[in-house]
Design a protein around this motif. Structure first.
Motif, PDB file in Angstrom:
ATOM      1  N   LEU A 103      -4.619 -10.085  -1.056  1.00 52.67           N
ATOM      2  CA  LEU A 103      -5.597  -9.119  -0.551  1.00 52.67           C
ATOM      3  C   LEU A 103      -5.407  -7.759  -1.216  1.00 52.67           C
ATOM      4  O   LEU A 103      -6.388  -7.075  -1.543  1.00 52.67           O
ATOM      5  N   TYR A 104      -4.181  -7.351  -1.437  1.00 56.21           N
ATOM      6  CA  TYR A 104      -3.952  -6.093  -2.150  1.00 56.21           C
ATOM      7  C   TYR A 104      -4.410  -6.196  -3.603  1.00 56.21           C
ATOM      8  O   TYR A 104      -4.955  -5.234  -4.160  1.00 56.21           O
ATOM      9  N   ARG A 105      -4.173  -7.343  -4.215  1.00 53.41           N
ATOM     10  CA  ARG A 105      -4.642  -7.534  -5.590  1.00 53.41           C
ATOM     11  C   ARG A 105      -6.158  -7.462  -5.654  1.00 53.41           C
ATOM     12  O   ARG A 105      -6.740  -6.804  -6.529  1.00 53.41           O
ATOM     13  N   LEU A 106      -6.841  -8.123  -4.718  1.00 54.40           N
ATOM     14  CA  LEU A 106      -8.300  -8.107  -4.672  1.00 54.40           C
ATOM     15  C   LEU A 106      -8.811  -6.686  -4.436  1.00 54.40           C
ATOM     16  O   LEU A 106      -9.763  -6.236  -5.091  1.00 54.40           O
ATOM     17  N   ALA A 107      -8.189  -5.984  -3.504  1.00 56.46           N
ATOM     18  CA  ALA A 107      -8.612  -4.618  -3.214  1.00 56.46           C
ATOM     19  C   ALA A 107      -8.502  -3.741  -4.453  1.00 56.46           C
ATOM     20  O   ALA A 107      -9.396  -2.934  -4.747  1.00 56.46           O
ATOM     21  N   GLY A 108      -7.414  -3.883  -5.195  1.00 54.30           N
ATOM     22  CA  GLY A 108      -7.261  -3.102  -6.412  1.00 54.30           C
ATOM     23  C   GLY A 108      -8.348  -3.399  -7.421  1.00 54.30           C
ATOM     24  O   GLY A 108      -8.882  -2.486  -8.066  1.00 54.30           O
ATOM     25  N   TRP A 109      -8.699  -4.673  -7.554  1.00 52.81           N
ATOM     26  CA  TRP A 109      -9.773  -5.057  -8.492  1.00 52.81           C
ATOM     27  C   TRP A 109     -11.104  -4.454  -8.074  1.00 52.81           C
ATOM     28  O   TRP A 109     -11.908  -4.036  -8.912  1.00 52.81           O
ATOM     29  N   LEU A 110     -11.333  -4.374  -6.769  1.00 50.90           N
ATOM     30  CA  LEU A 110     -12.595  -3.841  -6.258  1.00 50.90           C
ATOM     31  C   LEU A 110     -12.626  -2.316  -6.231  1.00 50.90           C
ATOM     32  O   LEU A 110     -13.644  -1.731  -5.858  1.00 50.90           O
ATOM     33  N   GLY A 111     -11.534  -1.679  -6.600  1.00 48.93           N
ATOM     34  CA  GLY A 111     -11.487  -0.225  -6.589  1.00 48.93           C
ATOM     35  C   GLY A 111     -11.279   0.359  -5.211  1.00 48.93           C
ATOM     36  O   GLY A 111     -11.643   1.511  -4.960  1.00 48.93           O
ATOM     37  N   LEU A 112     -10.689  -0.422  -4.315  1.00 42.59           N
ATOM     38  CA  LEU A 112     -10.420   0.033  -2.953  1.00 42.59           C
ATOM     39  C   LEU A 112      -8.958   0.470  -2.840  1.00 42.59           C
ATOM     40  O   LEU A 112      -8.091  -0.036  -3.547  1.00 42.59           O
ATOM     41  N   ASP A 113      -8.698   1.378  -1.913  1.00 45.88           N
ATOM     42  CA  ASP A 113      -7.368   1.987  -1.811  1.00 45.88           C
ATOM     43  C   ASP A 113      -6.472   1.347  -0.760  1.00 45.88           C
ATOM     44  O   ASP A 113      -5.262   1.572  -0.763  1.00 45.88           O
ATOM     45  N   ALA A 114      -7.049   0.594   0.160  1.00 51.11           N
ATOM     46  CA  ALA A 114      -6.243   0.083   1.274  1.00 51.11           C
ATOM     47  C   ALA A 114      -6.831  -1.228   1.782  1.00 51.11           C
ATOM     48  O   ALA A 114      -7.990  -1.561   1.511  1.00 51.11           O
ATOM     49  N   VAL A 115      -5.990  -1.966   2.529  1.00 55.70           N
ATOM     50  CA  VAL A 115      -6.423  -3.188   3.210  1.00 55.70           C
ATOM     51  C   VAL A 115      -6.197  -2.981   4.700  1.00 55.70           C
ATOM     52  O   VAL A 115      -5.075  -2.685   5.133  1.00 55.70           O
TER      53      VAL A 115
ATOM     54  N   ALA B 232      -1.173  -9.182   9.656  1.00 51.72           N
ATOM     55  CA  ALA B 232      -1.025  -7.742   9.861  1.00 51.72           C
ATOM     56  C   ALA B 232       0.409  -7.314   9.551  1.00 51.72           C
ATOM     57  O   ALA B 232       0.650  -6.284   8.908  1.00 51.72           O
ATOM     58  N   ALA B 233       1.371  -8.128   9.990  1.00 56.54           N
ATOM     59  CA  ALA B 233       2.782  -7.802   9.702  1.00 56.54           C
ATOM     60  C   ALA B 233       3.067  -7.880   8.221  1.00 56.54           C
ATOM     61  O   ALA B 233       3.782  -7.034   7.659  1.00 56.54           O
ATOM     62  N   ALA B 234       2.534  -8.884   7.558  1.00 58.18           N
ATOM     63  CA  ALA B 234       2.757  -9.034   6.115  1.00 58.18           C
ATOM     64  C   ALA B 234       2.106  -7.895   5.340  1.00 58.18           C
ATOM     65  O   ALA B 234       2.688  -7.393   4.374  1.00 58.18           O
ATOM     66  N   LEU B 235       0.921  -7.489   5.753  1.00 56.77           N
ATOM     67  CA  LEU B 235       0.249  -6.361   5.076  1.00 56.77           C
ATOM     68  C   LEU B 235       1.049  -5.081   5.248  1.00 56.77           C
ATOM     69  O   LEU B 235       1.187  -4.282   4.324  1.00 56.77           O
ATOM     70  N   ALA B 236       1.608  -4.882   6.425  1.00 55.93           N
ATOM     71  CA  ALA B 236       2.394  -3.683   6.684  1.00 55.93           C
ATOM     72  C   ALA B 236       3.674  -3.665   5.859  1.00 55.93           C
ATOM     73  O   ALA B 236       4.162  -2.594   5.478  1.00 55.93           O
ATOM     74  N   GLY B 237       4.195  -4.857   5.548  1.00 64.36           N
ATOM     75  CA  GLY B 237       5.426  -4.921   4.781  1.00 64.36           C
ATOM     76  C   GLY B 237       5.238  -5.068   3.284  1.00 64.36           C
ATOM     77  O   GLY B 237       6.211  -5.168   2.543  1.00 64.36           O
ATOM     78  N   THR B 238       3.990  -5.110   2.843  1.00 62.49           N
ATOM     79  CA  THR B 238       3.699  -5.266   1.427  1.00 62.49           C
ATOM     80  C   THR B 238       3.427  -3.920   0.821  1.00 62.49           C
ATOM     81  O   THR B 238       2.665  -3.113   1.359  1.00 62.49           O
ATOM     82  N   VAL B 239       4.034  -3.652  -0.323  1.00 62.23           N
ATOM     83  CA  VAL B 239       3.755  -2.407  -1.033  1.00 62.23           C
ATOM     84  C   VAL B 239       2.306  -2.419  -1.434  1.00 62.23           C
ATOM     85  O   VAL B 239       1.755  -3.463  -1.800  1.00 62.23           O
ATOM     86  N   GLY B 240       1.645  -1.246  -1.408  1.00 64.33           N
ATOM     87  CA  GLY B 240       0.200  -1.127  -1.568  1.00 64.33           C
ATOM     88  C   GLY B 240      -0.398  -1.788  -2.782  1.00 64.33           C
ATOM     89  O   GLY B 240       0.203  -2.638  -3.407  1.00 64.33           O
ATOM     90  N   VAL B 241      -1.562  -1.372  -3.119  1.00 66.90           N
ATOM     91  CA  VAL B 241      -2.347  -2.007  -4.176  1.00 66.90           C
ATOM     92  C   VAL B 241      -1.556  -2.019  -5.477  1.00 66.90           C
ATOM     93  O   VAL B 241      -1.061  -0.978  -5.902  1.00 66.90           O
ATOM     94  N   PRO B 242      -1.407  -3.192  -6.102  1.00 68.18           N
ATOM     95  CA  PRO B 242      -0.671  -3.254  -7.359  1.00 68.18           C
ATOM     96  C   PRO B 242      -1.320  -2.381  -8.414  1.00 68.18           C
ATOM     97  O   PRO B 242      -2.522  -2.200  -8.435  1.00 68.18           O
TER      98      PRO B 242
END
Length: 409
Positions: free
Chosen positions: A374-386, A399-409
């Protein structure tokens, strides 16, 4: 690995994924036209759809196979010279390699009998309108339907022209191959022009095969793109008539291009393309569009992956099971989750209205892999957050995994 003539569901699944390009190596740098061509050689054509809640449908199959890529790569191939793609009715509305134009002329020739009812009625009842619209495209193209309809002559007689009839006339001409799409506007409206001003000369001048030759070639292309498939799925890929598909399959079997095989649990005979290969494993995590050719034929999708997928865009909100625009998540060789997504472009956030885990998948492992995707997809779409998911049985772990994942690659 050699392919046996009796396949387990897992073997058929890996063959299908390899045929669709999911085992090809990822680009080591920025994707190029060579990578685009590789995907097109795998899938044969790309379906289009106007829904833009996440991303236009035709951009997503390349993302699923290449990862983040510049969408201008596809736009250039479709709408800039020298074009390698053109718009036409392939599966549904599709981007099709230009070299397949001769193989689809049989469909163009049957516009008066096979086009949708509204288009046929315009051609039958208002031929003067159709001729006028074609003349306008010839004189003014490329043009949109909106640019023509204001100039359409009105009479007090029976014609009663308005925007919808002009649009249907254009779409009849498009089906018949008398006009084609020069490009698209920012609002995704087609701009129509004459084929001689759009298609490469070599394509226009290519000889027209017999109908039987075209059917056989299209079935062969479908078989290569599917790897292993039953006859209804070979027919569905280019939306071919049933009788001619059966004949083409028999001819391809006789020629050795297709081999009849059995797949455990499949009620119908299956056919294996001679180029099919059986990888030992499939790696990678990616989201797959509802309009991806991997899952076009829903019965085959269920047999291959155990995934019963139905798009719910046209289902009333209260009756939806999984959400409005739901993408299955391919983890390795299995679909382990499905996630409803929406791009909030103003807030620059990827919204997750719902996330669901598939039976048999580990929620924790799936959530971690899906969060990274989801972070990879967001970065491709030009979005800053999930955003954290709002609903679904995978919402908590994700939700827990998103909180523990470093932001958009």
């Amino acid at each position: 690995m050699a392919v046996p003539e009796s396949l387990s569901p897992a073997q058929a699944r890996r063959i299908a994924l390899a045929a669709q390009g999911f085992t090809d190596p990822a680009p080591t740098g920025a994707p190029t036209r060579r990578h685009l061509r590789r995907v097109l050689d795998r899938v044969g054509l790309i379906q289009m759809d106007s829904v833009n809640v996440l991303q236009r449908a035709h951009y997503l199959p390349l993302y699923s196979r290449l990862g983040p890529y510049p969408t201008g790569l596809l736009d250039t191939a479709a709408y800039r010279r020298p074009r390698s793609l053109f718009e036409y009715w392939g599966h549904e509305a599709s981007l099709v390699p230009v070299e397949l134009h001769p193989l689809l002329r049989w469909r163009m020739a049957t516009a008066r009998t096979s086009a949708w009812g509204g288009m046929r009625r315009i051609a039958e009842e208002q031929p003067e309108l159709v001729a006028w619209v074609r003349d306008e495209v010839a004189a003014r193209g490329p043009v949109t339907a909106a640019e023509i309809e204001h100039d359409a002559p009105r009479t007090t007689g029976h014609w009663g022209w308005n925007w919808s009839t002009v649009k249907r006339a254009l779409e009849f001409l498009f089906w018949a191959g008398e006009v084609t799409a020069a490009d698209r506007t920012g609002s995704f409206a087609r701009r129509y022009d004459l084929p001689e001003r759009v298609l490469p000369a070599a394509v226009r001048d290519a000889p027209t095969p017999t109908d039987a030759e075209a059917y056989r070639a299209l079935v062969a292309l479908a078989a290569r793109s599917l790897g292993v498939a039953a006859e209804p799925e070979l027919r569905d890929y280019f939306r071919l008539p049933a009788g001619v598909t059966r004949t083409a399959v028999a001819e391809l079997v006789e020629a050795g291009e297709l081999t009849p095989v059995t797949v455990a649990g499949w009620p119908q005979p299956a056919y294996l393309h001679t180029a099919a290969r059986l990888p030992r494993r499939v790696r990678g995590n990616t989201l797959v569009s509802p309009f991806d050719p991997l899952i076009w034929e829903r019965g085959r999708t269920e047999r291959l992956f155990g995934l019963r997928y139905r798009i719910e865009i046209y289902v009333p909100a209260a009756q939806r099971v999984h959400g409005y625009y739901v993408l299955p998540f391919l983890q390795g060789e299995r679909f382990t989750a499905r996630v409803d997504l929406k791009a909030d472009r103003k807030a620059r956030v990827l919204l997750v209205p719902a996330a669901w885990v598939e039976p048999g998948a580990d929620p924790g492992e799936t959530a971690v892999a899906l969060a990274a995707e989801l972070y990879r997809l967001a970065g491709w779409l030009g979005l800053d957050a999930v955003a954290p998911p709002a609903a679904g049985d995978l919402a908590g772990p994700l939700a827990a995994a998103l909180a523990g994942t470093v932001g958009v690659p």
